[in-house]
Motif scaffolding. Structure first.
Motif, PDB file in Angstrom:
ATOM      1  N   LEU A 196      93.643  40.214  40.444  1.00  0.00           N
ATOM      2  CA  LEU A 196      93.157  39.687  39.173  1.00  0.00           C
ATOM      3  C   LEU A 196      93.044  40.768  38.103  1.00  0.00           C
ATOM      4  CD1 LEU A 196      90.345  37.224  40.335  1.00  0.00           C
ATOM      5  CD2 LEU A 196      92.531  36.627  39.301  1.00  0.00           C
ATOM      6  N   PHE A 197      92.695  41.984  38.501  1.00  0.00           N
ATOM      7  CA  PHE A 197      92.410  43.022  37.521  1.00  0.00           C
ATOM      8  C   PHE A 197      93.520  44.069  37.387  1.00  0.00           C
ATOM      9  CE2 PHE A 197      88.160  41.325  38.145  1.00  0.00           C
ATOM     10  CZ  PHE A 197      87.705  41.265  36.841  1.00  0.00           C
ATOM     11  N   GLU A 198      94.617  43.907  38.128  1.00  0.00           N
ATOM     12  CA  GLU A 198      95.735  44.836  37.957  1.00  0.00           C
ATOM     13  C   GLU A 198      96.230  44.778  36.516  1.00  0.00           C
ATOM     14  OE1 GLU A 198     100.084  45.945  39.939  1.00  0.00           O
ATOM     15  OE2 GLU A 198      99.280  43.901  40.110  1.00  0.00           O
ATOM     16  N   GLY A 199      96.281  45.942  35.871  1.00  0.00           N
ATOM     17  CA  GLY A 199      96.728  46.000  34.484  1.00  0.00           C
ATOM     18  C   GLY A 199      95.631  45.695  33.478  1.00  0.00           C
ATOM     19  N   VAL A 200      94.475  45.273  33.956  1.00  0.00           N
ATOM     20  CA  VAL A 200      93.348  44.981  33.069  1.00  0.00           C
ATOM     21  C   VAL A 200      92.408  46.182  33.018  1.00  0.00           C
ATOM     22  CG1 VAL A 200      91.381  43.440  32.640  1.00  0.00           C
ATOM     23  CG2 VAL A 200      93.516  42.519  33.585  1.00  0.00           C
ATOM     24  N   ILE A 201      92.072  46.715  34.192  1.00  0.00           N
ATOM     25  CA  ILE A 201      91.330  47.969  34.244  1.00  0.00           C
ATOM     26  C   ILE A 201      92.200  48.988  34.977  1.00  0.00           C
ATOM     27  CG2 ILE A 201      89.082  46.842  34.156  1.00  0.00           C
ATOM     28  CD1 ILE A 201      88.755  47.269  37.092  1.00  0.00           C
ATOM     29  N   SER A 202      91.872  50.232  34.856  1.00  0.00           N
ATOM     30  CA  SER A 202      92.752  51.287  35.369  1.00  0.00           C
ATOM     31  C   SER A 202      92.854  51.244  36.889  1.00  0.00           C
ATOM     32  CB  SER A 202      92.242  52.662  34.932  1.00  0.00           C
ATOM     33  OG  SER A 202      91.059  52.993  35.632  1.00  0.00           O
ATOM     34  N   ASP A 203      93.985  51.719  37.400  1.00  0.00           N
ATOM     35  CA  ASP A 203      94.185  51.772  38.849  1.00  0.00           C
ATOM     36  C   ASP A 203      93.137  52.649  39.523  1.00  0.00           C
ATOM     37  OD1 ASP A 203      96.354  50.137  38.603  1.00  0.00           O
ATOM     38  OD2 ASP A 203      97.870  51.706  38.867  1.00  0.00           O
ATOM     39  N   SER A 204      92.718  53.720  38.868  1.00  0.00           N
ATOM     40  CA  SER A 204      91.723  54.606  39.477  1.00  0.00           C
ATOM     41  C   SER A 204      90.376  53.901  39.605  1.00  0.00           C
ATOM     42  CB  SER A 204      91.583  55.897  38.663  1.00  0.00           C
ATOM     43  OG  SER A 204      91.220  55.616  37.318  1.00  0.00           O
ATOM     44  N   ASP A 205      90.021  53.094  38.606  1.00  0.00           N
ATOM     45  CA  ASP A 205      88.772  52.337  38.698  1.00  0.00           C
ATOM     46  C   ASP A 205      88.859  51.269  39.786  1.00  0.00           C
ATOM     47  OD1 ASP A 205      87.169  53.589  36.736  1.00  0.00           O
ATOM     48  OD2 ASP A 205      88.254  52.561  35.153  1.00  0.00           O
ATOM     49  N   LEU A 206      90.021  50.629  39.902  1.00  0.00           N
ATOM     50  CA  LEU A 206      90.205  49.638  40.966  1.00  0.00           C
ATOM     51  C   LEU A 206      90.124  50.298  42.340  1.00  0.00           C
ATOM     52  CD1 LEU A 206      93.003  47.149  39.810  1.00  0.00           C
ATOM     53  CD2 LEU A 206      90.602  46.654  40.284  1.00  0.00           C
ATOM     54  N   LEU A 207      90.654  51.502  42.453  1.00  0.00           N
ATOM     55  CA  LEU A 207      90.589  52.226  43.722  1.00  0.00           C
ATOM     56  C   LEU A 207      89.139  52.469  44.133  1.00  0.00           C
ATOM     57  CD1 LEU A 207      91.626  53.964  46.074  1.00  0.00           C
ATOM     58  CD2 LEU A 207      91.952  55.836  44.452  1.00  0.00           C
ATOM     59  N   ILE A 208      88.323  52.917  43.198  1.00  0.00           N
ATOM     60  CA  ILE A 208      86.920  53.201  43.504  1.00  0.00           C
ATOM     61  C   ILE A 208      86.193  51.927  43.896  1.00  0.00           C
ATOM     62  CG2 ILE A 208      84.738  54.009  42.518  1.00  0.00           C
ATOM     63  CD1 ILE A 208      86.460  55.876  40.713  1.00  0.00           C
ATOM     64  N   THR A 209      86.442  50.841  43.172  1.00  0.00           N
ATOM     65  CA  THR A 209      85.764  49.576  43.469  1.00  0.00           C
ATOM     66  C   THR A 209      86.241  48.999  44.794  1.00  0.00           C
ATOM     67  OG1 THR A 209      85.639  49.184  41.082  1.00  0.00           O
ATOM     68  CG2 THR A 209      85.149  47.327  42.513  1.00  0.00           C
TER      69      THR A 209
END
Length: 278
Positions: free
Chosen positions: A108-121
């Motif tokens: 859902l959030f790919e391209g919406v928030i950064s990949d690095s933030d998605l990695l941490i979450t």
């Protein structure tokens, strides 16, 4: 998360875990229980639409698909953090719900928030896979997660520094410990009350009041007793470097030992009474 079968992992559980000062942990709180396959007896339509292309289900066993595109960054990043691979069977006791919940978030959030933030979450959600000891390499779950987060950052060119990786794992450990905080309740009564909410979640026969037999109730108690009897309280809470600090960590572990022991005795009394009545 408002499905009929849920009595503990409900929307209210999100607010127990959300951390206003930490957006990574708050986003993880929103998504970490979005999939609960056994309790929900499947996927909601919205969730199913997202995860179905990535899985196969045969005879009730869920496995990851073997033909996922190599350039699918949402899946690739999520799988790397969890240490999962295509065609792998997903165990309901070893990450099925956590992985698919994180995958929904990543898609859902790919391209919406950064990949690095998605990695941490994603790391925060991975850390909520409960009751794990050391792995085959002798690493505790947090240390193993640190290795995978670093490798994922390198593989996907995210450029996380050593400090970034340490922060990510510290967030994940703090989030995971908050998820099982009930085990460290200072009030034993509250611990037992919250634990009791899991009975109807894991035993569908108990969900309709007045419609289940005392035999069904006894079976549910036996299953709970079996779980608590085999649970090692030392695996409930995690520690990574100085998170949490030693004094707090020891307090969490000591309370977990006490609460689990009391719950075992309480279930024994309940089972005795139920057996007499049955």
């Amino acid at each position: 998360m408002s499905a009929q079968g849920r009595s503990f992992h409900t929307p209210e559980h999100i607010f127990d875990l959300a951390e206003p000062g930490n957006p990574h942990m708050t986003l993880a709180a929103l998504f970490h229980d979005i999939v609960y396959y056994q309790v929900d007896q499947g996927f909601t339509p919205a969730v199913g639409e997202i995860v179905t292309p990535y899985i196969s289900i045969q005879d009730g066993v869920i496995s990851l698909s073997n033909d996922i595109a190599a350039d699918d960054r949402a899946f690739g990043g999520c799988a790397a953090v969890f240490g999962f691979a295509p065609a792998q069977e997903l165990s309901p006791f070893a990450g099925l719900n956590e992985f698919l919940s994180a995958l929904v978030m990543d898609c859902l959030f790919e391209g919406v928030i950064s990949d690095s933030d998605l990695l941490i979450t994603t790391a925060c959600i991975e850390a909520t896979i409960p009751f794990r000891g050391q792995d085959a390499d002798g690493l505790c779950p947090a240390d193993s997660l640190e290795v995978r987060v670093a490798a994922t950052s390198d593989t996907f060119g995210l450029g996380l520094s050593e400090a970034d990786i340490n922060n990510a794992v510290e967030f994940a450990v703090a989030f995971a410990n908050k998820d099982v905080r009930n085990f460290a309740e200072t009030n034993v009564g509250r611990f037992l009350d919250n634990t009791w909410k899991l009975l109807p979640e894991t035993n569908p026969s108990l969900r309709i009041k007045g419609m289940f037999s005392i035999g069904s109730y006894r079976i549910a108690l036996q299953k709970m007793e079996g779980f608590l009897g085999s649970l090692d309280p030392d695996t409930i809470f995690c520690r990574y470097k100085d998170t949490p600090v030693e004094e707090e960590y020891r307090s969490l572990v000591d309370l977990a030992h006490r609460n689990v022991e009391v719950a075992r005795e309480y279930l024994g009394v309940k089972l005795l009474a139920t057996a007499v009545l049955e």
